[in-house]
Design a protein around this motif. Structure first.
Motif, mmCIF file in Angstrom:
data_model
loop_
_atom_site.group_PDB
_atom_site.id
_atom_site.type_symbol
_atom_site.label_atom_id
_atom_site.label_comp_id
_atom_site.label_asym_id
_atom_site.label_seq_id
_atom_site.Cartn_x
_atom_site.Cartn_y
_atom_site.Cartn_z
ATOM 1 N N LYS A 1 0.836 -1.208 0.000
ATOM 2 C CA LYS A 1 0.000 0.000 0.000
ATOM 3 C C LYS A 1 0.874 1.263 0.000
ATOM 4 O O LYS A 1 0.615 2.199 -0.751
ATOM 5 C CB LYS A 1 -0.908 -0.025 1.229
ATOM 6 N N THR B 1 -3.837 6.619 5.924
ATOM 7 C CA THR B 1 -3.652 5.174 5.806
ATOM 8 C C THR B 1 -3.663 4.559 7.200
ATOM 9 O O THR B 1 -2.833 4.905 8.044
ATOM 10 C CB THR B 1 -2.330 4.856 5.087
ATOM 11 N N LYS C 1 0.747 15.354 -1.714
ATOM 12 C CA LYS C 1 -0.199 14.265 -2.001
ATOM 13 C C LYS C 1 0.210 12.987 -1.280
ATOM 14 O O LYS C 1 -0.638 12.277 -0.735
ATOM 15 C CB LYS C 1 -0.281 14.027 -3.502
ATOM 16 N N ILE C 2 1.512 12.703 -1.253
ATOM 17 C CA ILE C 2 2.001 11.511 -0.558
ATOM 18 C C ILE C 2 1.772 11.652 0.940
ATOM 19 O O ILE C 2 1.311 10.715 1.602
ATOM 20 C CB ILE C 2 3.486 11.262 -0.886
ATOM 21 N N SER D 1 2.241 5.775 -7.413
ATOM 22 C CA SER D 1 1.113 6.476 -8.043
ATOM 23 C C SER D 1 1.447 7.940 -8.312
ATOM 24 O O SER D 1 0.842 8.559 -9.189
ATOM 25 C CB SER D 1 -0.141 6.370 -7.175
ATOM 26 N N GLN D 2 2.410 8.466 -7.579
ATOM 27 C CA GLN D 2 2.859 9.845 -7.793
ATOM 28 C C GLN D 2 4.130 9.891 -8.640
ATOM 29 O O GLN D 2 4.900 10.837 -8.578
ATOM 30 C CB GLN D 2 3.098 10.531 -6.448
ATOM 31 N N SER E 1 -1.879 11.131 1.737
ATOM 32 C CA SER E 1 -2.255 9.720 1.622
ATOM 33 C C SER E 1 -1.749 8.910 2.811
ATOM 34 O O SER E 1 -2.467 8.055 3.337
ATOM 35 C CB SER E 1 -1.699 9.134 0.331
ATOM 36 N N LEU E 2 -0.521 9.154 3.241
ATOM 37 C CA LEU E 2 0.028 8.420 4.381
ATOM 38 C C LEU E 2 -0.697 8.787 5.678
ATOM 39 O O LEU E 2 -0.832 7.949 6.573
ATOM 40 C CB LEU E 2 1.529 8.675 4.513
ATOM 41 N N ILE F 1 1.360 4.087 -3.045
ATOM 42 C CA ILE F 1 1.198 5.530 -2.838
ATOM 43 C C ILE F 1 2.353 6.277 -3.492
ATOM 44 O O ILE F 1 2.164 7.293 -4.161
ATOM 45 C CB ILE F 1 1.097 5.865 -1.333
#
Length: 116
Positions: free
Chosen positions: A24, A81, A73-74, A31-32, A77-78, A28
């Protein structure tokens, strides 16, 4: 692309099946349009203080190459999570990296001299 170090603290209950939460985190990053250049699992360690009612976490350290525009963005997302208790994303300083490499080489040279 700039180089960064990412240290992730994974929930300790996921230690037995660590590949799913790591996949996962990897997704992430990728994806970037990021690239993981190195990954080390430091294992389960005791935390200095409780995080989300947990005393232990599985530490995973990654060296990644990222576009500086994708950092927010990362991070976002983290943050959401569930498997990740905490993370630290820092840029790599080239001067510090070269000093560490020089010190390691000197240490290795001294060890080789002792063996002879």
């Amino acid at each position: 692309m700039k180089e960064y170090e990412l240290t992730v603290l994974i929930h300790p209950d996921l230690e037995m099946d660590l590949e799913k939460p790591l996949e996962k985190v990897r997704s992430i990053i990728t994806s970037q349009k990021g690239k993981i250049t190195n990954e080390h699992n430091w294992g389960k360690k005791k935390l200095a203080y409780r995080i989300q009612k947990e005393d232990f976490a599985v530490y995973v350290h990654m060296e990644v190459e990222l576009n500086p525009d994708s950092l927010i963005k990362i991070s976002n997302s983290l943050n959401i999570t569930d498997e990740v208790l905490r993370y630290l994303l820092v840029s790599i300083d080239e001067k510090t990296r070269s000093k560490i490499a020089e010190a390691a080489k000197r240490r290795q040279d001294k060890e080789e001299e002792k063996e002879e």
